[in-house]
Structure formats: structure tokens, C-alpha cells
Design an enzyme around this catalytic site. Structure first.
Site, PDB file in Angstrom:
ATOM      1  N   ARG A 542      46.710  32.232  41.890  1.00 25.44           N
ATOM      2  CA  ARG A 542      46.987  33.323  42.841  1.00 25.44           C
ATOM      3  C   ARG A 542      45.777  33.601  43.724  1.00 25.44           C
ATOM      4  O   ARG A 542      45.908  34.265  44.753  1.00 25.44           O
ATOM      5  CB  ARG A 542      47.438  34.587  42.119  1.00 25.44           C
ATOM      6  CG  ARG A 542      46.366  35.342  41.372  1.00 25.44           C
ATOM      7  CD  ARG A 542      46.934  36.564  40.662  1.00 25.44           C
ATOM      8  NE  ARG A 542      47.520  37.528  41.581  1.00 25.44           N
ATOM      9  CZ  ARG A 542      48.187  38.614  41.211  1.00 25.44           C
ATOM     10  NH1 ARG A 542      48.365  38.876  39.919  1.00 25.44           N
ATOM     11  NH2 ARG A 542      48.687  39.448  42.106  1.00 25.44           N
ATOM     12  N   ASP A 560      56.553  42.990  40.667  1.00 22.95           N
ATOM     13  CA  ASP A 560      57.234  44.224  40.262  1.00 22.95           C
ATOM     14  C   ASP A 560      56.568  45.471  40.841  1.00 22.95           C
ATOM     15  O   ASP A 560      56.880  46.590  40.438  1.00 22.95           O
ATOM     16  CB  ASP A 560      57.288  44.331  38.737  1.00 22.95           C
ATOM     17  CG  ASP A 560      55.910  44.225  38.094  1.00 22.95           C
ATOM     18  OD1 ASP A 560      54.924  44.046  38.835  1.00 22.95           O
ATOM     19  OD2 ASP A 560      55.821  44.312  36.852  1.00 22.95           O
ATOM     20  N   ASP A 647      42.649  39.976  37.174  1.00 25.18           N
ATOM     21  CA  ASP A 647      42.253  41.137  37.976  1.00 25.18           C
ATOM     22  C   ASP A 647      40.878  41.650  37.543  1.00 25.18           C
ATOM     23  O   ASP A 647      40.065  42.071  38.365  1.00 25.18           O
ATOM     24  CB  ASP A 647      43.295  42.258  37.878  1.00 25.18           C
ATOM     25  CG  ASP A 647      43.869  42.407  36.474  1.00 25.18           C
ATOM     26  OD1 ASP A 647      43.234  41.906  35.517  1.00 25.18           O
ATOM     27  OD2 ASP A 647      44.936  43.013  36.327  1.00 25.18           O
TER      28      ASP A 647
END
Length: 706
Positions: A542, A560, A647
Site C-alpha cells: 500500500r 471500511d 501505520d
């Protein structure tokens, strides 16, 4: 007869003057009005006069005439010393480096396998481990551009227990040695008592040196690399930050100039430290030396030793270091000194007193912005010189010491990587970094030339250049769930983001095991939707630097995530004011858990946070390049194995670069309630003990690496 004699004398005198002028005389020209540094800009006026004659190392007696010297050094050894120091002195990249080895696979570094039974010091092991863990490393010598020995070459003092014997034979037997071509040799200590020459005791041939305490006389510009002298306790990775916590105005401390160290009574390096007492006043200039070192110090003690030793013991070195504006860094037995790095870390502006020392990384670092370059022959002028420096200049010097310490010197890893990056810039000159990149925050290690050589393409230079980022963003949505229903959150998210006035395009990163959905399954929007299959379907994909990302800003989203168009617009307008930072909605905190004795991670809604999740955050696209090309493979592999923590890793990366926290933007109450109610896999993870341990491990590795 007398007239003839006078005529003959006049004729001979005239002829002599003509010959003298022809063979070596000349009319002195006008003095130079200025000089330019290797960085291409004019040097500031220095209070130190320029001497054209090269300084010779101080020696109180002729070593070659003494019986003691001849006991230690044989005539053959003397010849070997002279030949080994200067052999290959004319080497430059163009003449002694094979660039063709770097054309096929880029700048790759091969480390020889460690030979059985060979001892290796901890410091050298740290150097090799850093290279093997870097993005430059290759285990295939056929792909290598640069070669590093596994033989420990750090300490070449014959009296040292770390000294490797028969190094010359061992090096010559290496199958890839090739007279040292495309090889890099690391060295901290060379020569031995009493003269401490720069001899390594081995013919280095055409190899490059990454050497501490190297003299300008033996330094080969744009070929060798001058590195700092560091101790065996120097941390391998991470390292402590600089000690400057805040700036005081005016920037003066308790002492103006300090030094505390050994005094050598005889031999090389003794003259400078022996003279320090002349400028010591025990008030704002405190220069302390001691004779009490070595086994036989009392045999050589002079009349000042007892007094010096007594005063030396009255002062605490750390207290002096942290409470002085300037720190004297005189040469020791060798040109370099541990005091150099100690002063940098303490934000104590170094005053260099080591004539002929090629300062560390001088090829790329402008030391005039972080240090005062003195002259050993003008010792008595130093106090008046440092007193005359304006407080604005002192503040700038002090701030630069902190930047340089944290960017290039706080760990063995940074010293080694800086060395390799300098060599890579020589090899790949078309993409090399500018001097501004090396001498400005965040520094050359965080400014990848493969990404761009233009300063305006990096977010941390925007304010310096007075430019603004592109007024559009590219949304990258990470999809891991099959598209089976038109009511799925990802489709609603696509519509909300596409309505933003700042959206240039949307990229859907398909990391799902199922095949790509048909094109008609995606909603019709006013901006292009590009679907890309994730590389190997791993989490780190990503953050790949996809060519499809055309804007400076990246809006990173989980599939989501629930955001309104207004919230997207608000986050982007905030980011435009802080383009070097992560700006987003969902915040998290990491903390030290005393009960479990490990790092913890919480999603509790509090007024404190330490990171912003990349499930709904905006950041500059350059961080995709840094994540992919800069981070150690070990960290990225852990993220891919856990399918988590990406993250956390991105937050640590950006904070390590900018030295700034992320920015959390507020959202509507509906967003908070929706995010909490979804109880997605990401919010569940703190409840699961196994995952919690994985997060703790990820945090620990990130913290240790930053």
C-alpha cells in the site's frame, strides 16, 4: 684595466639575475581577495591568517636518530611505512574505480564472508551488520559495485590487542581483491608509538579508505572518506539525541570555552596540549589537562604536573561539557579526537585545533556552519576570537551541531550509511544530492536522489523555497475484501471522495485474493478510478511509490473508512499548511506498559495521541519512496508477516524524518461513533493478546530503529 674588471663584474651580475629569475624567481602577484570552498560558495572571513606552507607534525626530536626509535622500527619497516602510506596517492574515482560494475545492478555492496578463526571487534561487527542490513547489500559478488573486507581493519596499531596479524598476506589472497579496485577499507586507528603514522601495515592498492584522523596531506579528495573517531560504546543503531532541549537567548552558558583531557609530555601531539595552560583562566576559559595516564607517567612528569592534576580533579567533565558555549577539540596523538563527537552531541560548538585534519565527511558537510576552525600556531588568539563571535552566529552554530549530530553521527549505522551514500553520489553523479540537501534538515540520508534531485519535490524544503504543494490529492484505497454487494462501505467511500473539489484521481489497491471485479462494478465518478493489483498481496504494497500517483498529496484510506466529502476537504486544507507531516482522523497512542514491561498501544479516545492511522490520513507521496527504498527490509518483512503495523511504521518513519508529530483533525460525532461501532479487525487487535504482543514487538523495533 679597472674599467674592464667593473664591466666584467656588471655583466656577470646581470647574467646571474637573469638566470635566477628564469629558473625560479618571479614577481609576487597581488594577494587573493577571496577564496571559495569545495561547496562552491565564498568562505566567511576568518580571524585566522592563512599560511601557505603545509604544517609538519610536531616532533621534539628526530626519531630516526634515536636508539629507542630504532629498537621499535627496523630500516625495512621504515621503507614499508613510507611506501604504504603514499602508494596509490594519485588515485581518484576516474582512475582507480571501475564504474562498469555499477551499471548493471546499481550501487550494491558485497561483504566478504567471515573467515574461520578470524577475530573481529564489536565495532567492526557493527559496521558489517549495518551494511548487511542496508538496502545497498548484496550477497552475490557478481552484482556488487563495492566490496568490503570481513577482515578487521579498524585498529592497525601494532600494540593493540585488536591488531590483526599477517593482514597483508590475507588481503592479497582474496580472489576478488584486484589490487583493491572498488574496495572500501574502514579504519579508526593507524600507526603506533612513537610517531603514529597513517600506515595501515598493508598495501591498500587502489582501495578507498573510510578513515578517522586522516590528514589533508594523505587524503585523496573525492576518493577517500574521512569518518569520525568513535568509541566501542558508540551505539550501533538509533543513538541518543542531542542535548539541546531549548534555545536560550542570549545563547551564552556558564563557561565560554572548556577542555578536559590528557596532556602528553613528549612526542607527537604534545606541543598543543602542553600550551593550553597559557590561555586557561579558571573563570570562563577552563582548559584542564592531566599527566596521570600511562604506566610510566611519573618518570616523565614536569614541574606543572602536580598542579595540573589537582585542578583537573576539581571539575566534572560532563558538567563542563553541558555548560559551555564552546568546546576546544585539540589533536591528540592522532589528528582526530573523541572530544569532537562529544562536543557535537552536547551542542557545545567545537573549536578545532588540529592542523591538517580532514574533517569528517568534509566532502559534503560545510563545517563553517557548525564549528570554529582554529590554528594550533595561533592558540593565544582563540579566547578573543570566540568572545568576538556574535550571539546570533553562536545560536546558528549550536543548532547546526544538533542537526549534524542527529543526521550523521549519533550511531555507527548513520556513520556507515553516510559513507556509502557519499560514494553512491560519486558513482551516480547525475542523481547526486546538492550541498543544501546535505547541510539542511532532514539531511542527505533522508533525501533520496533516486526520487528527485530537485529540492522542490521534497516536502521539507517547501518553506525554504517559498513554494506550495500541488492543490490536488490522489486517494489510495486499500481493498482486501471481495466486492460482493453494491452496499459495501468501499463504494460509498469512493463516491464521497470523488466529490471532493481537491480530488485528482482515485487508486484502488486490490490486495484481495479474489480476482479483480469487472469495470462496471465500480461507481461512475467525475474523477478517474484506477485499480492496481497489490505486489505479492502484502501489507507494505500500500506504500509502494506507484507511478500512477501524480499529485504531491496522498489520501490513504482503508476500505471500511467512513468519511464525508466535507471531512475530506477539511483534512486536505489542513495538510496544505503542513505538507511534511501526516494529517488525519483516527489517532492512537503508544506507551510503556509497566505491568507487562513492554510497549503498548491503545485506541482509547483521549486528549493524548502519538500517531495518526493511515486508514484515513493525508501525507506527501515522497514517504512512499522512503518507506519502500529506505526502511530496513527486516521492518517491512515483519509488517508483511503480521499483516499489520504498517501505520505504526509509517508514523515512526515520518516523525524520524521531520522530528515532528502527526496532526489529528477533528471529525463529526457521527464519524467517531461509526468508527467505534464498526469494531473492525484493526480496532479489535488490542484485545487479542497475541496481536498485542506483535504490536509491542513492532513498536519496540520501530523505536530502536528511529
Amino acid at each position: 684595466m679597472q674599467a674592464k674588471k667593473r664591466y666584467l663584474i656588471s655583466l656577470l651580475t646581470g647574467a646571474f639575475l637573469v638566470l635566477l629569475f628564469y629558473f625560479g624567481g618571479g614577481v609576487p602577484g597581488p594577494a587573493a581577495t577571496g577564496s571559495r570552498s569545495r561547496h562552491g560558495y565564498s568562505r566567511p572571513e576568518q580571524p585566522w591568517p592563512h599560511f601557505s606552507d603545509p604544517l609538519q607534525h610536531f616532533s621534539p626530536w628526530d626519531h630516526s636518530d634515536t636508539e629507542e626509535y630504532n629498537v621499535h622500527i627496523s630500516p625495512r619497516q621504515k621503507r614499508d611505512v613510507n611506501s604504504s602510506v603514499y602508494k596509490g596517492k594519485k588515485c581518484r574515482m576516474q582512475s582507480c574505480f571501475d564504474f562498469s560494475l555499477c551499471q548493471r545492478n546499481g550501487f550494491k555492496v558485497y561483504v566478504y564472508p567471515q573467515q574461520k578463526g578470524e577475530k573481529i571487534s564489536e565495532s567492526y561487527q557493527n559496521i558489517l551488520s549495518t551494511i548487511e542490513g542496508s538496502r545497498f547489500y548484496t550477497s552475490d559478488p557478481g552484482q556488487a559495485c563495492l566490496f568490503v573486507l570481513s577482515l578487521d581493519t579498524l585498529d592497525r596499531d601494532q600494540l593493540s590487542p585488536q591488531y590483526v596479524h599477517n593482514l597483508k598476506t590475507k588481503v592479497q589472497s582474496l580472489p576478488l581483491w584486484n589490487n583493491g579496485r572498488n574496495h572500501l577499507i574502514f579504519n579508526l586507528y593507524s600507526g603506533t608509538w612513537p610517531d603514529y603514522t597513517e600506515d595501515l601495515g598493508v598495501d591498500i592498492g587502489q582501495a578507498m579508505l573510510a578513515k578517522a584522523s586522516i590528514s589533508t596531506e594523505n587524503f585523496r579528495p573525492n576518493f577517500d572518506v574521512s569518518i569520525p573517531l568513535f568509541s566501542k560504546e558508540h551505539p550501533r543503531t538509533g543513538g541518543d539525541r542531542g542535548y539541546l532541549k531549548y534555545n536560550t537567548i542570549p545563547p551564552f552558558r556558564k563557561y565560554m570555552l572548556v577542555f578536559k583531557g590528557k596532556r602528553y609530555l613528549t612526542g607527537i601531539g604534545s606541543d598543543t596540549r602542553n600550551a593550553l595552560y597559557h590561555v586557561h583562566n579558571a573563570e570562563d576559559v577552563v582548559l584542564l589537562t592531566t599527566c596521570k595516564h600511562g604506566k610510566d607517567w611519573q618518570k616523565h612528569k614536569d614541574a606543572r604536573c602536580d598542579k595540573d592534576n589537582a585542578e583537573y580533579d576539581k571539575y566534572d567533565y560532563r558538567e563542563m561539557l553541558h555548560n559551555s558555549t564552546f568546546c576546544l577539540v585539540p589533536r591528540g596523538r592522532r589528528l582526530g579526537s573523541f572530544r569532537f563527537l562529544e562536543a557535537l552531541q552536547a551542542a557545545c560548538v567545537p573549536v578545532m585545533l588540529s592542523n591538517g585534519w580532514e574533517l569528517p565527511f568534509s566532502e559534503v558537510i560545510d563545517w563553517n556552519t557548525a564549528a570554529v576552525i582554529g590554528d594550533e600556531r595561533l592558540l593565544l588568539q582563540i579566547p578573543s576570537t570566540v568572545h568576538s563571535i556574535h550571539q546570533d552566529k553562536i545560536l546558528a552554530l549550536r543548532q547546526q551541531t544538533q542537526f549534524l549530530w542527529e543526521a550523521y553521527f549519533s550511531s555507527v549505522e548513520k556513520i556507515v550509511l553516510t559513507t556509502l551514500e557519499i560514494i553512491q553520489d560519486r558513482v551516480l553523479q547525475q542523481t547526486s544530492r546538492s550541498n543544501l540537501m546535505w547541510n539542511s534538515h532532514p539531511g542527505g540520508l533522508f533525501t533520496l536522489p533516486q526520487y528527485s534531485s530537485y529540492l522542490g519535490d521534497f516536502p521539507f524544503f517547501y518553506s525554504k523555497l517559498g513554494i506550495k504543494p500541488n492543490p490536488k490529492f490522489t486517494a489510495v484505497i486499500h481493498a482486501v475484501t471481495p466486492l460482493v454487494s453494491q452496499s459495501q462501505p468501499i463504494l460509498k467511500l469512493l463516491v464521497s471522495v470523488a466529490r471532493s473539489q481537491y480530488c485528482a484521481q482515485i487508486i484502488v489497491l486490490w490486495n484481495c485474493d479474489k480476482p479483480l471485479p469487472a469495470k462496471h462494478r465500480w461507481p461512475a465518478t467525475s474523477v478517474p478510478i484506477i485499480v492496481i493489483e497489490g505486489e505479492n498481496k502484502v501489507m507494505s504494497s500500500r506504500f509502494q511509490p506507484y507511478d500512477s500517483i501524480i499529485s504531491d498529496a496522498v489520501l490513504s484510506l482503508d476500505e471500511d473508512t467512513v468519511l464525508s466529502t466535507t471531512e475530506v476537504d477539511f483534512a486536505f486544507t489542513v495538510w496544505q499548511s503542513f505538507p511534511e507531516r501526516i494529517v488525519g482522523y483516527p489517532a492512537r497512542s503508544h506507551f510503556w506498559d509497566n505491568n507487562k514491561e513492554r510497549w503498548g498501544y491503545t485506541s482509547k479516545w483521549t486528549n493524548d495521541y502519538s500517531m495518526v492511522l493511515t486508514g484515513a490520513a493525508i501525507y506527501h507521496r515522497y514517504y512512499h519512496s522512503l518507506y519502500t527504498n529506505f526502511l530496513p527490509n527486516s521492518l517491512k518483512s515483519m509488517v508483511d508477516q503480521l499483516a499489520n503495523c504498517e501505520d505504526i511504521l509509517m508514523n515512526f518513519l515520518v516523525s524520524a524524518v521531520t522530528k515532528l508529530p502527526p496532526i489529528k483533525v477533528t471529525q463529526k460525532k457521527q464519524y467517531k461513533e461509526t468508527m467505534m461501532a464498526q469494531v473492525s479487525e484493526k480496532t479489535k487487535r488490542t484485545a487479542d493478546n497475541e496481536t498485542y504482543m506483535s504490536l509491542s514487538r513492532c513498536l519496540m523495533l520501530c523505536i530502536c530503529s528511529s
